[in-house]
Design an enzyme around this catalytic site. Structure first.
Site, PDB file in Angstrom:
ATOM      1  CB  CYS A   1       0.865  -6.612  14.315  1.00 26.97           C
ATOM      2  SG  CYS A   1       2.070  -4.982  14.048  1.00 26.97           S
TER       3      CYS A   1
ATOM      4  CG  ASP B   1      -7.538  -6.874   7.076  1.00 27.73           C
ATOM      5  OD1 ASP B   1      -6.684  -6.517   7.916  1.00 27.73           O
ATOM      6  OD2 ASP B   1      -7.678  -5.934   5.953  1.00 27.73           O
TER       7      ASP B   1
ATOM      8  NE  ARG C   1       0.107  -8.163   2.226  1.00 23.28           N
ATOM      9  CZ  ARG C   1      -0.832  -7.598   3.201  1.00 23.28           C
ATOM     10  NH1 ARG C   1      -1.832  -8.362   3.600  1.00 23.28           N
ATOM     11  NH2 ARG C   1      -0.176  -6.767   3.776  1.00 23.28           N
TER      12      ARG C   1
ATOM     13  CE  LYS D   1      -6.079  -3.440   4.732  1.00 24.23           C
ATOM     14  NZ  LYS D   1      -6.391  -3.769   6.184  1.00 24.23           N
TER      15      LYS D   1
ATOM     16  CB  SER E   1      -0.623  -3.684   8.043  1.00 22.87           C
ATOM     17  OG  SER E   1      -1.508  -2.710   7.899  1.00 22.87           O
TER      18      SER E   1
ATOM     19  CG  HIS F   1      -7.186  -2.615  10.311  1.00 25.30           C
ATOM     20  ND1 HIS F   1      -5.845  -2.431  10.335  1.00 25.30           N
ATOM     21  CD2 HIS F   1      -7.267  -3.668   9.249  1.00 25.30           C
ATOM     22  CE1 HIS F   1      -5.018  -2.935   9.700  1.00 25.30           C
ATOM     23  NE2 HIS F   1      -5.762  -3.888   8.899  1.00 25.30           N
TER      24      HIS F   1
ATOM     25  CE1 TYR G   1       2.164  -6.965  -4.177  1.00 26.06           C
ATOM     26  CE2 TYR G   1       1.143  -6.137  -2.286  1.00 26.06           C
ATOM     27  CZ  TYR G   1       1.827  -7.146  -3.023  1.00 26.06           C
ATOM     28  OH  TYR G   1       2.272  -8.306  -2.307  1.00 26.06           O
TER      29      TYR G   1
ATOM     30  NE  ARG H   1      -2.266  -1.347   3.391  1.00 24.38           N
ATOM     31  CZ  ARG H   1      -1.911  -0.391   4.639  1.00 24.38           C
ATOM     32  NH1 ARG H   1      -1.898   0.824   4.427  1.00 24.38           N
ATOM     33  NH2 ARG H   1      -1.197  -0.824   5.473  1.00 24.38           N
TER      34      ARG H   1
HETATM   35  C1  OXD Z   1      -3.007  -4.288   5.641  1.00 19.21           C
HETATM   36  C2  OXD Z   1      -3.833  -5.561   5.101  1.00 19.21           C
HETATM   37  O1  OXD Z   1      -2.049  -3.711   4.935  1.00 19.21           O
HETATM   38  O2  OXD Z   1      -4.622  -5.881   5.642  1.00 19.21           O
HETATM   39  O3  OXD Z   1      -3.423  -3.998   6.634  1.00 19.21           O
HETATM   40  O4  OXD Z   1      -3.602  -5.734   4.057  1.00 19.21           O
HETATM   41 MN    MN Z   2      -5.217  -5.084   7.509  1.00 16.56          MN
END
Ligand code: OXD
Ligand code: MN
Length: 595
Positions: A264, A287, A379, A220, A262, A240, A211, A70
């Protein structure tokens, strides 16, 4: 053209975008298996998709090295006044931003097919769900959207002639001249990328990146940035957060929603299998949570997504066996390494490193190579239904009642393993001051400490001060039915740099303590930062944590916390007079408790 294409707004929008972007073809998606196969055939033919012999119906993609995460610096919340977007968002005046982007969109789909992707976030037809339509010139986006959202012509039927939807316009920003050979991952240079949101109009425009969150606009962009601003206006919450169901040995269920920044460990916690006897954990989402107050006054959550877009490196049978079992077939991998026997590989996977592989940039790789084989933000995109521990109620239209909120982050020091907020306002204070060391999920430096309130810094579609107030207002409405709030840190390290807590399945021990707090079975020690477990209250049966380590994990260093205060004050200062008075009071009380 599709028989159900009768929605007036949609037809007008398709016409406008066609005139602007000038694609060679238009394709209306129906979400079928045949369509998925067709897109994959197209991607295979152009050499962009790499089939994986070891995983049926699974494919590897490699992005351009400039397009791997991102791009928060290029992400805009374009409200009519800068003040409304607040200090945590990039802002540009809507007319100016639209003019800039209209110039970029002009002719941007030449030589390409324009895909119209109708999708639902949340089960199709559920009262909590929202309909979006993404227009994109990327077949890679189409296949990912098939997995991550509910793409279907039933969505068009539901829209009818006059139904409303959230328009999501996406282009990779790489028109093709006649006869020009396409690159493997076409995209625009970084200074031409724009991920733009117009919350007042409920509109998303994304340009230049193919991406993840920049391009799969249901995630998002819609389900967090636009949805959070709609939720504020309508009195619900878009967060989130992962959602999980924990069941104790007596069969009592607890539903937990947890917000971590993100990369974690949200996916790991969402699919965690308890190491304590008799406890069961099921995944509802990894998520995003949309939450509304139900008729019984409790807070109900749904997962608006249909799949997992998870970070691959570090995922293994020891860290997340349920994710590994989810990834056996029908998966899209991006920026992982390719092994010689036709499988994917990433750093942290089980077993030995391969003696040879092709890295995410397409080069030969051996264990002697100085660079990683997989990109740290590589990913997987996998259907949620394939997760062996997906909860049978994960698609229940009314959602599940939340008992516990958890906030947390990645902190190698200062923050203890777990503590509980004194009350809702204190819980909101903990969410509002949450901090974490940065990760590779965003382009930028890794390992710096940043305040990331509610793990929403990159995803809140309006002024964060108003967002804090919204949390306080929701608490007022929920009253004594509000979830209890906890804060965790799985990542505390010893002085010699080792993780002190085993994490993963042993995190169930911490969740168990939270459930026992709710049931009034265990007490807690009052400390300046919140309520900490009493010695012996965390179930350590079956693991061997030296008592010194446990002491360190739960130690509160008052001086270290005092040293955090200036940073919290600077953080709060940013929100000016939109910082709720009740949070100012929380800070005063915290300072007083620290002495
Ligand atoms: C993030 C995702 O970046 O979930 O938080 O992809
Ligand atoms: Mn996320």
């Amino acid at each position: 053209m599709n028989v159900s294409m009768k929605n007036k707004k949609l037809n007008m929008w398709i016409k406008e975008v066609t005139e602007l972007c000038q694609p060679d073809d238009i394709y209306i998606c129906n979400g079928s298996k045949e369509e998925y196969a067709l897109m994959i055939q197209k991607l295979l033919k152009s050499g962009i998709a790499i089939p994986l012999d070891k995983r049926p119906n699974s494919f590897l993609f490699r992005s351009d090295p400039s397009d791997v995460a991102r791009v928060e610096d290029r992400t805009y919340i374009s409200t009519s006044s800068k003040e409304e977007a607040g200090p945590t968002n990039n802002w540009m005046e809507p007319k100016e931003l639209k003019n800039t982007m209209l110039n970029l969109y002009k002719g941007c789909m030449k030589g390409r097919t324009m895909y119209v992707i109708p999708f639902s976030m949340g089960p199709i037809g559920s009262p909590i769900s929202k309909i979006g339509v993404e227009i994109s010139d990327s077949p890679y986006v189409v296949v990912n959207m098939h997995i991550m959202t509910r793409v279907s012509d039933r969505v068009l039927e539901l829209l009818g002639a006059d139904g409303d939807f959230i328009p999501c316009l996406h282009s990779i920003g790489a028109p093709l001249a006649a006869g020009e050979k396409d690159s493997k991952w076409p995209c625009a240079p970084i200074d031409k990328k724009y991920i733009s949101h117009f919350p007042e109009e409920r509109l998303i425009w994304s340009y230049g990146s193919g991406y993840g969150g920049n391009a799969l606009l249901g995630k998002k962009c819609l389900a967090l940035r636009i949805a959070s601003s709609v939720a504020k206006r309508e009195g619900w919450m878009a967060e989130h957060m992962l959602i999980l169901r924990l069941t104790n040995p007596e069969g009592k269920q607890y539903h937990i929603a947890a917000a971590f920044p993100s990369a974690c460990g949200k996916t790991n916690l969402a699919m965690m299998q308890p190491s304590i006897a008799g406890w069961k954990c099921e995944c509802i989402g990894d998520d995003i949570a949309w939450m509304k107050i139900g008729s019984d006054g409790r807070l109900y959550a749904i997962n608006p997504e249909n799949g997992f877009f998870g970070v691959a490196p570090g995922t293994s049978y020891s860290t997340n066996p349920m994710a590994m079992d989810t990834l056996k077939e029908n998966v899209i991998f991006t920026n992982c390494a390719l092994t010689d026997d036709g499988d994917v590989w990433w750093e942290g996977m089980d077993g030995d490193e391969p003696a040879h592989a092709i890295d995410w940039k397409g080069r030969d790789w051996t264990p002697e190579s100085t660079e990683e084989a997989a990109h740290p933000n590589a990913r997987f995109t996998a259907p949620a239904s394939q997760c062996p521990v997906i909860c049978k109620d994960w698609e229940k239209p009314e959602g599940v009642p939340i008992d516990i909120f958890i906030f947390g982050g990645r902190r190698s020091n200062v923050v203890p393993l777990v503590y509980e907020a004194y009350n809702w306002d204190h819980g909101v204070f903990l969410g509002a001051t949450a901090a974490s060391e940065t990760t590779a999920a965003n382009i930028g430096a890794v390992g710096n400490l940043r305040r990331d309130p509610f793990a929403m810094t990159p995803f809140c579609g309006y002024h964060m001060g108003d967002y804090f107030q919204h949390w306080l207002d929701m608490g007022d409405r929920l009253g004594d039915k509000a979830p209890r709030v906890f804060y965790v840190n799985w990542f505390r390290k010893s002085e010699d740099g080792k993780f002190l807590w085993p994490g993963f399945s042993d995190n169930s021990r911490i969740l168990k303590w939270m459930c026992e707090r709710i049931d009034g079975k265990v007490g807690a020690e009052e400390t300046p930062i919140g309520l900490l477990p009493n010695e012996g209250d965390i179930d350590l049966n079956g693991i061997n944590i030296p008592s010194d380590d446990m002491g360190e994990l739960l130690r509160i260093d008052t001086d270290a916390w005092k040293a955090e205060i200036p940073d919290i004050e600077n953080h709060f200062f940013k929100f000016g007079n939109r910082l709720p008075e009740r949070l100012r009071k929380q800070l005063q009380e915290f300072k007083k408790r620290l002495g």
